[in-house]
Structures are given as structure tokens and as C-alpha cells.
Design an enzyme around this catalytic site. Sequence first.
Site, mmCIF file in Angstrom:
data_model
loop_
_atom_site.group_PDB
_atom_site.id
_atom_site.type_symbol
_atom_site.label_atom_id
_atom_site.label_comp_id
_atom_site.label_asym_id
_atom_site.label_seq_id
_atom_site.Cartn_x
_atom_site.Cartn_y
_atom_site.Cartn_z
ATOM 1 N N ASP A 10 0.653 -1.211 -0.012
ATOM 2 C CA ASP A 10 -0.242 -0.017 0.110
ATOM 3 C C ASP A 10 0.729 1.161 -0.206
ATOM 4 O OD1 ASP A 10 -2.219 1.768 0.570
ATOM 5 O OD2 ASP A 10 -1.477 2.237 2.194
ATOM 6 N N ASP B 55 -1.064 -0.096 6.384
ATOM 7 C CA ASP B 55 -0.909 0.220 7.850
ATOM 8 C C ASP B 55 -2.281 1.240 7.951
ATOM 9 O OD1 ASP B 55 -0.785 2.539 5.755
ATOM 10 O OD2 ASP B 55 0.382 3.504 7.270
ATOM 11 N N ASP C 119 -6.726 -1.263 4.547
ATOM 12 C CA ASP C 119 -5.592 -3.024 4.909
ATOM 13 C C ASP C 119 -6.260 -3.674 5.180
ATOM 14 O OD1 ASP C 119 -4.129 -1.056 2.430
ATOM 15 O OD2 ASP C 119 -3.369 -0.319 4.297
ATOM 16 N N ASN D 136 19.056 -43.996 18.891
ATOM 17 C CA ASN D 136 18.267 -42.554 18.910
ATOM 18 C C ASN D 136 18.368 -41.479 19.369
ATOM 19 O OD1 ASN D 136 15.244 -42.634 17.310
ATOM 20 N ND2 ASN D 136 15.242 -42.222 18.947
#
Length: 942
Positions: free
Chosen positions: A368, A671, A675, A764
Amino acid sequence: MGTPKFIRFFTSNNHTDSAPRGTIRDTLVNKSSGQQNGTENSVLRLFRRLISGKIIDGGSRTEEEEKVYAWLYALAQSDKDLVFEYVRSTERGPGAELVVSQHGKLLNSPIDVHVECGSRVLVLSSVSLRFYQEYSSSKAAMKLSEFVKCPVKVQRCAGRVVQTELVVQVNQRDVVPGDIVIFEPGDLFPGDVRLLTSKQLVVSQSSLTGESGITEKSADMREDQSTPLLDLKNICFMGTSVISGSGIGLVVSTGSRTYMSTMFLALGKRKPSDDFERGIRRISYVLISLMLVVVTALVLANYLTSGDVSESILFGISVASALTPQMLPLIVNTCLAKGALAMARDRCIVKSLTAIRDMGSMDVLCIDKTGTLTMNHAIVVNHLDGWGSPKEKVLCLAFLNAYFKTEQKYPLDDAILAYVYTNGFRFHPSKWRKLDEIPFDHTRRRVSVVVEREVSAKEKKIHLFERLVITKGALEEVIRTCSFIEDVDREEIIDFSMEDHQRILRMAEELSNDGLRVLGVAIKRLSMVSKAALLMLSLASALLNLYQTGDGSMLFDETVECNMVFLGFISFYDPPKDSAKQALWRLAEKGVKAKVLTGDTLSLAIRVCKEVGIRTTHVVTGPELELLSHNSFHETVKRATVLARLTPTQKLRVVQSLQTVGDHVVGFLGDGVNDSLALDAANVGISVDSGASIAKDLADIILLEKDLNVLVAGVEQGRLTFGNTMKYIKLSVIANLGSILSLLIATLCLGFEPLTPKQLLTQNFLYNIGQIAIPWDKMEEDYVKTPQTWSLKGLAIFTLWNGPVCSLCDITTILFVWFYYKSKAALDMRFFHSAWFIEGLLMQTLIFHLIRTEKIPFIQEVASWHVICSTVLISAFGIAIPYTPIGTALGLVSLPLSYFGFLVVLFLGLSDEGIFLNFLFIHVDITHFLFGLNRRWRLITV
């Protein structure tokens, strides 16, 4: 009485085509007609929902949006005298709730009295208990709510016999469709409103558009379908506010039926899982399936050879535990946390750890413009006269206007003052004295100050006072007050001709097309007076009360703004941030394309994009997108790099189109309130610390600095996180696949367990400890240059291509131990367990260095020191275990040096084989290669 007017509304021939009318009538008017085949419609809707799925591609509006759009456009196209009848006839007025309640009462079915009484007792007890517990806190909350009520002036009728219209104040929450509201400057609209009357009404729609501009509204306008929704002049939207003027309007929608509610309808919903999460889930299912099959086979094989059920089951459980990638959650979360800490050092707040991984996969960044790409404050670009030449006099008088202006300071005034002070101009405002000010209003769209200064006439040695009216404002409004124009070069004033008017408008249009905002400047010289005459005039004014004297100043009104002299205009620009161009260039180097999504004008967006290096060959506006078909919409969004004049819902649709149809991982940087939808829908939502609260709440990452290069660092951290996570996944899948084959072959061929349960779990455990250092490993430079996405197909081919390497090492070890040491009569079960234990641990530890790079390990590419230390320590500890009491407890024995010599040769061969297979995997199209082999085999068999 309402029916004829309602019919007349639909039979009117001077607005809206037939298609929208049918949609409106079907969806809003004839609500009850669909109840005749309720069961059939419900089944069909459920079937369509199951088929369509939950993916929203953004190519078209949702059903809720279509209803709101159709409703508002119908009201905007209608005559204001018919609006109330239309609202009442469609059951959206105050009587709607009554009708609904009556329908609900008819739908109630008989209930057993005893069951109903018991339910009511339980409900009453529950409600009483809760009321007792929360009474004190509720009282405090109610007291606080009294201070935040928003009263609205509503015109309503009172009286049972003779009804009288009264203007009352009600809470905003009590406003319903059908109410007539009266609004003044500062009021918020409680819902979507159709204007009935208006007087110089100016509204701020920044909460919907994100831009600071204002919009003029008029009740007498009748719009058509081609007008963008937010540009409708006779519709005011919920959440917007009145800047100036007044009016009366009919509330047509409230609550969830307003345009703002459709904007935020999708907020808060859980995002669908991404490719990485789906891939992890599929791999887990595959490993679990293989585990169940192999463990069952191992338990049966072990039982047939040993005959011990409990020992066989215990061995199967230990194998299942060893094959489980227990470290996957730890490795993933450690990688993400490490990336979050690295971004925190760059002044970024990471709210969602998974956003770091998504940043590594991000290939499209939507931005934006206002406040994120630009600095969100204006600077002065030019100060030109009526012929387009830079003139200092124009700047000087504009400076005096901004300097002496005291009411309603605007950012453009600060821009003029800052430009003068920072560029070393000396206009000496102390020599001037302010007499009066005619403040700005949204009708005149200009501001004037009356100033004077003392000048000396040397030949007569008298002191005169020069008075000026300096006007600054919208160019069209300033020109309207001018009758003359000043030629600064020749220092003469001439009549303001039509040719001058057209020339100035052409220059202003060119500047506007370049993305600049233009203000006009004009002056008017009042008559000079001497000092003595000024004193006499002030005294007479005080006596006659024609002038207001608080400080000896005179009072002027708007009539002084006439027959003025046009001087020129000043242009302004909201510049991009200093770091924007460099950051976008670095993002492009890393394969991230930038698209600008803004609610501002197209010309201004193009100007900013050219300065920051974004291509402007393919641009489009929001109104143009609304006219496109479904497929054309997706194709246009795919090509366009600049999309201007977008509404919040259009930004959302663009993001969804890029995600679904374009198959992109999308980030959004914004912001504002407008948006919020796109921030919530994007894979990575990014906002700034100075943004709106809702934008920061919905964002995944918040930038605390204005430097956009932090985004580049975030992309690098995301790819580093993704790469290290994929290293562990590849290692686990390859090691598990090799271990499954090796254990199965060894159990069937040897006739006994290749490792005891204790040895298998210890191996393991050591192997998992060594993997803790993976998040601190480094990545190759070429890896972070391109977006990294999850590829299940590529992982499967890589596993099938490299997985048998581990099994080959295990089988080679079995053969070597069996044939070499059996001839020396040194082979027993404990010896074999010790040999398999060390070989398996070293192989799983060293194979990580083969799969972590495409180069030759330890020569062309070396792991980080964390991984090197981990490898050395785990390997040394594993070799030393048989010689310690721990090894004795596990049933391990010491091994001869010849076996370790064999391991050196084995792992050198493993390294060469792994490098060769990696080379083939990288440089050969494996899928095409396998397809070719299959085709040749078919030809041979035929």
C-alpha cells in the site's frame, strides 16, 4: 398507500437496467418465496457447498457483498422521495424484527411440559449463579459504557392519537433501518444512509479508503450502475464522518448489512493450511503407515525366530519410537524462534512465528503506497507563476499565508514552512503584521490572511502601511476569485483572459498527471494609508463598532476575496521513503516481485512507482476491475504491477487471486484500516508501528523502523529457516526409509534382532541430541537468492534417489561382519550388536553433511561450527560407549581396529556415492529420466 409508490419505483424508465433489478428483488424483496421448497433448496445449497470447497479465488464478490452492493446501488439510483417506501416494503425498516418474531412464533412446535419446566429450572439456576458472580464487574463496565455512548439525532413520531414528529437523541446502537437521522460536523454515520437533504455536505471516508482526501455528498444526485460504490454522492457509509455541512438522511442498513460489515466479514477466520503444513501432514501419514506395516512384520518375524511374544512386542515398540521424527517440533520451533530473534535485532516484532517461514517462500509483495512506500508527509516541489516559470515571489506570499494562518493548520502549510526554512530563504515575516484571517472551509476551499507592513516614501518622508490579502487554496477556487494576473518578470498586472485560464489549467493538469498536488496563490492590494490616518480610522471604527478591536485588528469577511491578482501555484509531493528503492531492488534480486495496491489516484501511484523502480507498463484501476469478467480479472491482476483506486474489498480480491489462481505466496505491507482485509488474507501480513490499531492487530510482522531493508533481512531469515527445516525433514525421511529396509532385511536374514530395544533407543537418543545444532547451520548463498517453496514431489524423488544409500551401507556392514569376522570365529550376537550400533550412529550423523549441500562436503562447503562440534562429539561418544560401563550395561563389547578401518573406507565410498547421486538429482530431470526408462522397457517387452 405504499404499494403504488413501490410499483412506480420499479416501473420507472430512467434508471437501472433489468438485471440488477431482478437481483435486488429476488434477494431482498421476495425473501419468503424461497421457503416453499425449503428442504430442496437446503439440500442443493449443501451439495453446492461441498462441491465448491472453501477456496476463494477473489475473482468475484461473495454472496453477502453482492447483496449489499445491489441494495446500495438501487437506493442510489432511486428518487429520494421513494426511498422510505422502498426501505419499508423490503422489510428492512423497524418493522422487520416484528415480522421475524411473528414468523418465529409460528414455527414453534409443541414441547413436553415437564421437559420444558425442568429446562427452565436449570437455565434459571445457571443464570442466577452467573449473575451473582459477575454483578460487580458488570456494574463497573456499565458505568464506563455511559461515557462512550455516541448519541445520534433521530426524527421519530410520538403520540397514540395525533402523532407528532420529534427530534430525539438516541444511542448509536439503537438506530434501526428506517430512522431519519440529522447530522452535523463531527458526527459519525450510524449505518449506511441515503441522503434526503444536504447543505454543503463534506464527508471523510478515510476509514474505508485509507486516503486523507474528502468527498462531497449531495442528496439531489441520482447515480448509475457505472459509478464506483465509494464514489456515490447520495450514499453515506457507516464509519465515515461529517467534516462540514449538514443534512438529513434515511438509515437503510445497520449492523451486519452495512458495507463496512461486508469488509470485515472474513476477519478472524482461521487461515487454510499452507503447502508446508499440508506436506508435513502427508509425510507424517506416510511414515505412520510404513511404521505400522514394518513394525508388524518385524514383530512377527522376531516372534517366529525367538518365540518370545513380550520381547518381540518390546522390540517393535522400540523400532516404532526410533522411526518417529521426535525432533521435528523442536527443530521447526527453534528455527522459527531463532529467526524471530534475528528480526527483533532489526527492530521487527514477529507476532506469528510461521510468518518467518512464509517470508522465505514469498514471491509477491503487495504494498500500500501511503505511509508504507511513501513518507506520508508532503514536500514542496515547484513554485511557479502563471507562465510556468519558478518565481520566488510566489513562494514568499504562500509562506506568509502559511506563517500567519492560525486556524486549522494542515500538513501542506508545514511543508511550505519547512521548505523555506531548510532552503535558506529569508522572507522576514517579522516585518509583517497580521490583521485578520478568513479561515478555510470546504465550500470555498481556500484560506486568506490580511497582513500589513510599514513602507517609507523617501521623497515625502512619511510612513505608509501596505496591506495585502493573500489567498491560498484549491486552484479552481482561487482562479474563481481572480480578475487579473501578474507578470512577475515585467512587473505589471494585466487582465485575466480566457487564454490565461486555459494555460494555467493545462499546466496544473500536467502536474497532476505527474502525481503532484497543486495549490493556487493570489493577492489583493488594499489601499495604502498613512500612520495618522490609520490611527483615526481605528478610532472611528471603535466608535462606530464597525470593526472588532481586541488587539486593534480589523475584521474582514469573504467579500474581500474578489478582483484578486493571480500570482501562480505551488506543487506538492509525498515522496517515497529513502530506503524504498534500494529495498525493492534487493527484493527483486531475491525473486520477490512488488505490486502496488493503493486507494490513491493512478497518476500519483505511477509517479511514486517510477521513482522507486517499479514498472508501470501494466496498470489498472478499481473501477476498471469491476467491469472485467471472472477470467479477465485474474489475468489482469497477474500482469498488473500498479493497481490504483482500490476499495478494501478489491485489495482482498487481488490478494486472493494471486494466492489461488496465480499460486503465489503473497505478502502484504499496509498500515491503514482499509488494508485490514488484505493483511488478514495474505500469507504474510506486514504493518508499521505508526499504523492503525486494527492493521497492527491483524499483521504477522510489525516494523518498528521506517527502513524497508528490514524486509530483505526478513526474507533471508525466512529462507534460512525454511532451508534448515527442510534439512531435518530430508534427513529424517531418508534415515527412516533406510532404517526400515535395513531392520527388515537384517531381521529376516540373521534370524535375531540386529539391536536390542535398549541399544536401539540409546542410538536414537544420541542421534536426536546431535540434531539440535541444525537450526544454527548456515545456508549457501545461492539458496537464499530464490523463493523456496514446499515440493512434495521433489522431496519424494529425492528420498527415493538417496534413501537406499543408507540401506546399502547397512547391508554392506552386515556382509562384511558376517563373512570377515565369522571366519575368525569372533562373531557373536553382542559383537554384531556393537558393530551395527556404531555404524548406524555414525552413518546417520555423517549423512547430514551430504544432504545439506549440493557441493562436496568438508571441501567445497563446510557446515557451521555448531554442526561440526555436534558431529564430532556425538561420533566420539558413540565410538567410546562400548568401552565404558554404559556400554557394558547395554550389552556392547569392544571392537577391533580393523572394523574402524572398514568404516573409514565405507564412509568414503558413501560420500562419493552421495555426491554422485546429488549431482544426478540436481542436473538431471529425474522424472523425465524415469519416464524414458519406462518407455524403453515397454518397447523391449513388446
